[in-house]
Enzyme design. Structure first.
Site, PDB file in Angstrom:
ATOM      1  N   ASP A  58       0.832  -1.206   0.000  1.00 27.76           N
ATOM      2  CA  ASP A  58       0.000   0.000   0.000  1.00 27.76           C
ATOM      3  C   ASP A  58       0.869   1.258   0.000  1.00 27.76           C
ATOM      4  OD1 ASP A  58       0.857  -0.709   2.529  1.00 27.76           O
ATOM      5  OD2 ASP A  58      -1.040  -0.255   3.532  1.00 27.76           O
ATOM      6  N   SER A  89      -2.788  -3.734  12.878  1.00 28.63           N
ATOM      7  CA  SER A  89      -3.369  -2.444  13.261  1.00 28.63           C
ATOM      8  C   SER A  89      -3.910  -2.462  14.687  1.00 28.63           C
ATOM      9  CB  SER A  89      -4.502  -2.074  12.292  1.00 28.63           C
ATOM     10  OG  SER A  89      -4.026  -1.954  10.982  1.00 28.63           O
TER      11      SER A  89
END
Length: 217
Positions: A58, A89
Site C-alpha cells: 500500500d 493495526s
C-alpha cells in the site's frame, strides 16, 4: 468510466470515521492511494505485478515513482470495514481510526448516477467550485472558529507540520506519504465536521488554490 488518469478505485476513506462522513452518494478523486478494498484495470496490474513488493504494497503504491501522477477514486462513506484488532493495526491505532469507521448502509444504484464529474477534465473545476464557496477560517483555534460557522469552511496550512497540528485538532489522519496527506486531492483534504451538520471542512495546502485556479481571499 475507464480513464488512464485513474490508477485504482477504492471502497475506503481513511477519514471515514462516523464523525467525519455524511453523504453515501459522494465520490472524490484523490492523489493518495486509500487501500482496503480496491480494483484496478488489467493493464495497470500488468504494469505493476512484475515488481510488486512482498510487503507494505500500500505504501509502495503511494510512491510517485509507482503511481506516476495517476489518481484514485474513493467514496465519502466506506464500503469496507477493517475488523483486524489483533492484526498489524492493533491497539490505539485500531481504536482511534479503524473501529469508528462508518460502514455504508444505503443502497446506491451507481448505474443510474451521472458520474461524469469524476472525469479528469471536469473534476478539477467541479472540486474548485465547492472549495471556492467555503468560508476561509484562520487563527490559533480553528476548531472553535469552525464550530461557529454553519456552512463549509476552508483552512489553509503552511506545510506538513502545520497540517499535522490542524488535523490533530479535528482528529483526522495526520500522516503523509511522499509529500501527499491521506485522502488529499491537489493538497486539499476534505471531511465533514461534525457529520450531523453535513458541513465540509477543507484543509487547503499552500499551492492548492493556485492548482485549483481559485482566487485567494
Amino acid at each position: 468510466m475507464y480513464s488512464r488518469s485513474i490508477m485504482a478505485v477504492s471502497s475506503w476513506n481513511d477519514n471515514g470515521q462516523k464523525q467525519f462522513v455524511h453523504d453515501p452518494y459522494e465520490l472524490y478523486r484523490s492523489d493518495f492511494f486509500p487501500g482496503l478494498g480496491w480494483m484496478l484495470a488489467r493493464s495497470t496490474w500488468d504494469e505493476l505485478s512484475p515488481k510488486w513488493p512482498k510487503a507494505y504494497w500500500d505504501d509502495w503504491l503511494r510512491l510517485k515513482e509507482n503511481h506516476k501522477g495517476r489518481q484514485f477514486i474513493r467514496p465519502e462513506v466506506c464500503r469496507t470495514y477493517n475488523f483486524g484488532e489483533l492484526g498489524s493495526s492493533l491497539g490505539q491505532f485500531f481504536r482511534q481510526y479503524l473501529e469508528p469507521i462508518k460502514l455504508n448502509d444505503v443502497q446506491v444504484d451507481w448505474k443510474s448516477k451521472d458520474l461524469s464529474y469524476l472525469q479528469e477534465d471536469k473534476y478539477a473545476q467541479h472540486f474548485a467550485n465547492i472549495v471556492a464557496k467555503a468560508k476561509p477560517v484562520s487563527g490559533v483555534n480553528v476548531l472553535q472558529e469552525t464550530n461557529n460557522i454553519d456552512g463549509d469552511v476552508r483552512i489553509k496550512y503552511r506545510d506538513q507540520s502545520d497540517f499535522e497540528y490542524i488535523a490533530g485538532q479535528f482528529g483526522i489522519f495526520q500522516e503523509w506519504k511522499d509529500g501527499v496527506p491521506r485522502t488529499a486531492y491537489k493538497g486539499v483534504v476534505v471531511f465533514r465536521y461534525p457529520s450531523t451538520r453535513a458541513r465540509r471542512v477543507f484543509l487547503v495546502g499552500p499551492e492548492s488554490l493556485k492548482l485549483l485556479r481559485i482566487t485567494d481571499s
